[in-house]
Enzyme design. Sequence first.
Site, PDB file in Angstrom:
ATOM      1  N   LYS A  54      58.703 133.458  50.228  1.00 55.61           N
ATOM      2  CA  LYS A  54      59.620 134.508  49.754  1.00 55.61           C
ATOM      3  C   LYS A  54      58.737 135.691  49.351  1.00 55.61           C
ATOM      4  CE  LYS A  54      63.756 135.943  48.611  1.00 55.61           C
ATOM      5  NZ  LYS A  54      64.723 136.321  49.644  1.00 55.61           N
ATOM      6  N   ASP A  67      61.437 120.902  49.098  1.00 53.63           N
ATOM      7  CA  ASP A  67      62.364 119.897  48.586  1.00 53.63           C
ATOM      8  C   ASP A  67      63.767 120.171  49.148  1.00 53.63           C
ATOM      9  OD1 ASP A  67      63.517 117.931  47.080  1.00 53.63           O
ATOM     10  OD2 ASP A  67      63.373 118.976  45.163  1.00 53.63           O
ATOM     11  N   TYR A 102      57.503 122.889  40.048  1.00 51.80           N
ATOM     12  CA  TYR A 102      57.793 121.556  39.495  1.00 51.80           C
ATOM     13  C   TYR A 102      56.670 121.062  38.578  1.00 51.80           C
ATOM     14  CZ  TYR A 102      61.588 121.114  42.925  1.00 51.80           C
ATOM     15  OH  TYR A 102      62.724 121.292  43.667  1.00 51.80           O
ATOM     16  N   ASP A 141      65.164 132.186  52.832  1.00 50.57           N
ATOM     17  CA  ASP A 141      66.620 132.298  53.013  1.00 50.57           C
ATOM     18  C   ASP A 141      66.974 132.301  54.505  1.00 50.57           C
ATOM     19  OD1 ASP A 141      65.134 134.610  52.811  1.00 50.57           O
ATOM     20  OD2 ASP A 141      66.683 135.809  51.871  1.00 50.57           O
ATOM     21  N   ASP A 143      65.745 118.330  52.840  1.00 46.64           N
ATOM     22  CA  ASP A 143      67.045 117.645  52.806  1.00 46.64           C
ATOM     23  C   ASP A 143      68.013 118.289  53.798  1.00 46.64           C
ATOM     24  OD1 ASP A 143      66.280 115.784  50.987  1.00 46.64           O
ATOM     25  OD2 ASP A 143      67.830 116.254  49.504  1.00 46.64           O
TER      26      ASP A 143
END
Length: 358
Positions: free
Chosen positions: A193, A249, A143, A225, A253
Amino acid sequence: MKYKIALIRGDGIGPEVVGQAVKVMERVGERFGHTFEFVDVLLGGCATDAVGKSYPDGTAEKCKACDAVLLGAVGGPKWGADKPAEQRPETALLAIRKDLGLYANLRPAALRPAMADACPLKKETAEKGIDLMMVRELTGGIYFGKRDRYETEDRGVEATDLMAYSEKEIERIGRRAFELARLRRKKVSSVDKANVLETSRLWRSVMHRLAEEYADVVYEDVLVDNCAMQIVKDPGQFDVLVTENMFGDILSDEASMVTGSIGLLPSASIGDCAPGLYEPIHGSAPDIAGQDKANPIATILSVAMMFRYSFQRSAEADAIEAAVDAVLSEGWRTPDIAEPGVTPIGTVEMGERICRHI
Ligand code: NAD
């Protein structure tokens, strides 16, 4: 103790939920012998209306003079994407987080016992209990990396976003996670990852070094994942989850949804020094603003986090959380969490009932 708290009431339901959180702080003050000085700080759409920009000059300095910052919510259709950046509330949110050096975002996802029916997962899964803390790196990664869009000769337009992390950035967020785990159930799951990304391999090596240092904390690596699957399959296995900005992020959620309502979840953003910033995870809910319908619990639980993490006052934090659980188990509900057939109560009454249990 005397605490100086910056209040960013903000827009929409922000002022309503912060109003109830202030009442709760005052009640905690009476019970535990603290006093508070509240400093109102203008930020968001209301600041644009008042002074022409969403992040007025001197905002960070005002906040830095306080022990902690409590933020309601900012934003609304009136200050949408068609407005210049300096008038948009989101610009102010990014600016305050950056200026206060807040690099760690703490989002607990805990299923309150009285709300087990609101959990969308299987009953057996909910019954095992969910109480995890997502620690998300907030100022690095994709980001904030270099981005570009350019013409190529044979592939049309191409775009890139660079994900970069330094050892230093990883270490400071990692330490936060291990320290937090020591205050909880002493388990850290680091999400990456590493089978694909170089940043993740660096992340993992730094985390492994920290895991040796914090030998009293159980440590595991989890691929992102797999983590997304485990959060819906068996979230009870997690205590502290630590991860980089973009993974955090998305996963935070996901984790918040398994606990039911958006109106119940608090968050904290912290850096190396005070003040930390505490806020509900929800937005300004313009659809219900000014109607005494907003659930103030997420903001009230943000105050509990403030006591726990900024002031190291866990008895006060426990008292707030216990009061919320007591009111919920008596069956009181705001409209967003009311089961069919239950007559809901308003924002103010919910705040008052919680105060009475402290
Ligand atoms: P939202 O969280 O404001 O609302 C989503 C839905 O949840 C709405 O139906 C709303 O009524 C409900 N809801 C939210 N909080 C509630 C509460 N405490 N009690 C009861 N119901 C609640 O998200 P949105 O609609 O996508 O965004 C509205 C505005 O808020 C936008 O301008 C957005 O940019 C802003 N926003 C601000 C923040 C922040 O200040 N940190 C975060 C997210 C969104």
